[in-house]
Design a protein around this motif. Structure first.
Motif, PDB file in Angstrom:
ATOM      1  N   CYS A 146      52.640  38.254  36.879  1.00  0.00           N
ATOM      2  CA  CYS A 146      51.978  39.507  36.505  1.00  0.00           C
ATOM      3  C   CYS A 146      53.040  40.599  36.386  1.00  0.00           C
ATOM      4  CB  CYS A 146      50.939  39.908  37.532  1.00  0.00           C
ATOM      5  SG  CYS A 146      49.549  38.768  37.531  1.00  0.00           S
TER       6      CYS A 146
ATOM      7  N   CYS B 131      45.515  38.766  31.737  1.00  0.00           N
ATOM      8  CA  CYS B 131      46.365  37.728  32.329  1.00  0.00           C
ATOM      9  C   CYS B 131      45.789  36.330  32.101  1.00  0.00           C
ATOM     10  CB  CYS B 131      46.576  37.993  33.820  1.00  0.00           C
ATOM     11  SG  CYS B 131      47.719  39.359  34.101  1.00  0.00           S
TER      12      CYS B 131
ATOM     13  N   HIS C 218      42.685  40.700  41.783  1.00  0.00           N
ATOM     14  CA  HIS C 218      43.204  40.375  40.446  1.00  0.00           C
ATOM     15  C   HIS C 218      43.323  38.861  40.216  1.00  0.00           C
ATOM     16  CE1 HIS C 218      45.227  40.760  36.703  1.00  0.00           C
ATOM     17  NE2 HIS C 218      46.399  40.342  37.147  1.00  0.00           N
TER      18      HIS C 218
ATOM     19  N   GLU D 218      41.187  36.390  37.885  1.00  0.00           N
ATOM     20  CA  GLU D 218      41.837  35.594  36.833  1.00  0.00           C
ATOM     21  C   GLU D 218      41.352  34.147  36.881  1.00  0.00           C
ATOM     22  OE1 GLU D 218      46.055  35.471  36.074  1.00  0.00           O
ATOM     23  OE2 GLU D 218      46.316  37.480  36.873  1.00  0.00           O
TER      24      GLU D 218
HETATM   25 ZN   LIG Z   1      47.996  39.485  36.232  1.00  0.00          ZN
END
Ligand SMILES: [Zn+2]
Length: 472
Positions: free
Chosen positions: A30, A223, A248, A252
């Motif tokens: 990331c 992402c 996050h 994802e």
């Molecule tokens: Zn990410």
């Protein structure tokens, strides 16, 4: 080759790294949100990923490394809820969001280069991949994972039974996802935005048409969409800071696995924080430490790299200038020692493979044990003090070890560095360095000339450091 062992957050234990395709390691990291400079705490994450990449290369893997650039505005966390980071940067500096994104992307790449971090194979921008993100939301919609509210399209986390497996989340006890603007229309606390609508009657600087209405993607979708685009539906390693685990990265996984029906990533690696006395370093605070500030204070970027190298990536580092000074002293001692060793190399030195091999085995034992480069540093000192090794053997080992350290140790020239150089000359050279940093080039030239008159020469190095030579 020795086994490479990595700590996998998914299992909460160390595991042997086995790639999907033999000899190839596919990794996604990331990247930065480019609305401001990176603070030195952010840079620690990219440093840890660099060590991972170098260790993979050392183990003869071909590394495909993808990093995203988050250049779409997203809502910031608790501190200033509801604001958009990019729009905030734009208002702060009187530039368009696009100018802001370009400027800070370049600043980020410059910081990375100064720290000797090997750039990713592919940098991908969120704004270049809007279609891929919309396609993934369409896929999730078709499979019944989404619902639409008045302000956007949301992911229904109750439809994904494995939600929270990475973070081992206690779903019932969870606070509402903090990166998402509060929406009373959300069905579950952990639901998150896949697409946000532009506010009615307002034009945002960054907005795109979508099947659900004009707006912009949620943060997490970029992402999932870009990592799969470049690395495939299932790939080897995904990295980030520990702060990405609960929201996050959890989101994802929910997006990618719901859409593909396959496992997203085999190994999840997370780097710990750099902390100041006050707590985690945050860019939201008015004043924050960035690499340029360390340089202005007279530290070289590689002093900071050495500082980071001393602590394992899964341990917190407490940042203070005293600690940084201690690291710089250690680094200077190391460079001086290497310069001394180089000065003693003789043509008659022969490399004994059995002796160097013993150290190479020990070294790979350190770095292949969950990237313990700090232990490799301790081994370096042990090796340099070993009197059974000749200077040529020591330098050969240093050059190999530095493939992971990335400290430019191979560029150190024989002796000269501060050795047998009078204190007076070093003082002048330091003055010159400070003058250069504050862009007083006239004073810097004056110092250079004074040094020359006394029979010495300052030689600048790429790292921002310098060495002193005796003029013959
Ligand atoms: Zn990410």
């Amino acid at each position: 080759m020795e086994k490479l062992i990595l700590f996998n957050t998914l299992k909460r234990k160390k595991e042997e790294f086995i790639p999907i395709e033999p000899g190839i390691a596919k990794i996604y990291c990331c990247g930065p949100t480019v609305y401001n400079f990176a603070h030195i705490g952010n840079l620690r994450a990219y440093f840890f990923e660099d060590i991972l990449k170098r260790v993979l290369l050392y183990n003869d893997y071909k590394v495909e490394h993808v990093m995203n650039i988050t250049d779409v505005g997203h809502l910031v966390s608790d501190d200033d809820e509801g604001e958009d980071k990019m729009e905030k940067g734009s208002a702060r500096e009187g530039k368009t969001v696009w100018e802001i994104a370009n400027f800070y992307t370049e600043a980020f790449k410059k910081d990375i280069a100064l720290l000797n971090i090997i750039p990713p194979t592919i940098y991908c921008k969120a704004t270049d991949n809007i279609k891929e993100q919309i396609d993934m939301i369409i896929c999730l919609e078709k499979k019944g994972f989404t619902y639409v509210t008045s302000d956007g399209v949301y992911y229904d986390t109750s439809k994904f039974p494995e939600y929270g497996k990475l973070a081992k989340l206690d779903i019932e006890g969870l606070e509402e996802g903090k990166r998402i603007e509060f929406s009373s229309e959300k069905k579950n606390k952990t639901d998150f935005a896949l697409w946000k609508f532009s506010p009615k009657g307002e034009r945002r600087q960054m907005e795109w048409k979508s099947p659900w209405g004009t707006g912009f993607p949620g943060w997490h979708i970029e992402c999932s969409a870009m990592s799969q685009k470049y690395l495939g539906e299932t790939f080897d390693i995904h990295c980030g800071g520990v702060d990405h685990i609960p929201i996050h990265h959890t989101n994802e996984i929910a997006q990618a696995e719901a859409c593909s029906g396959k496992k997203f990533v085999n190994y999840w690696l997370h780097g710990e924080f750099l902390i100041e006395e006050k707590g985690k370093m945050s860019k939201s605070a008015e004043k924050f430490l960035r690499l340029q500030i360390l340089i202005e204070k007279g530290y070289s970027p590689l002093d900071y790299r050495y500082f980071l190298l001393m602590t394992h990536y899964r341990k917190k580092i407490k940042f203070s200038f005293e600690n940084l000074d201690a690291a710089r002293n250690g680094f200077n001692n190391l460079k001086t020692k290497i310069a001394e060793v180089k000065a003693n190399i003789k043509d008659s030195n022969v490399i004994d493979i059995a002796k160097t091999g013993k150290y190479l085995d020990k070294y790979i034992g350190c770095i292949n044990d969950d990237l313990n480069a700090g232990e490799g540093l301790a081994l370096t000192w042990e090796m340099l003090k070993d009197e059974t090794l000749n200077p040529s053997e020591k330098i050969l080992l240093i050059n190999v070890f530095d493939k992971i350290f990335g400290l430019d140790l191979d560029k150190i020239e024989a002796i000269k560095i501060n050795l047998n150089i009078p204190a007076e000359i070093i003082e002048l050279a330091e003055k010159r360095k400070k003058a250069k940093i504050s862009k007083d080039f006239k004073l810097a030239d004056e110092m250079r000339n004074q040094i020359k008159e006394k029979g010495y020469e300052v030689v600048d190095e790429k790292s921002g450091e310098y060495s002193i030579r005796v003029l013959s």
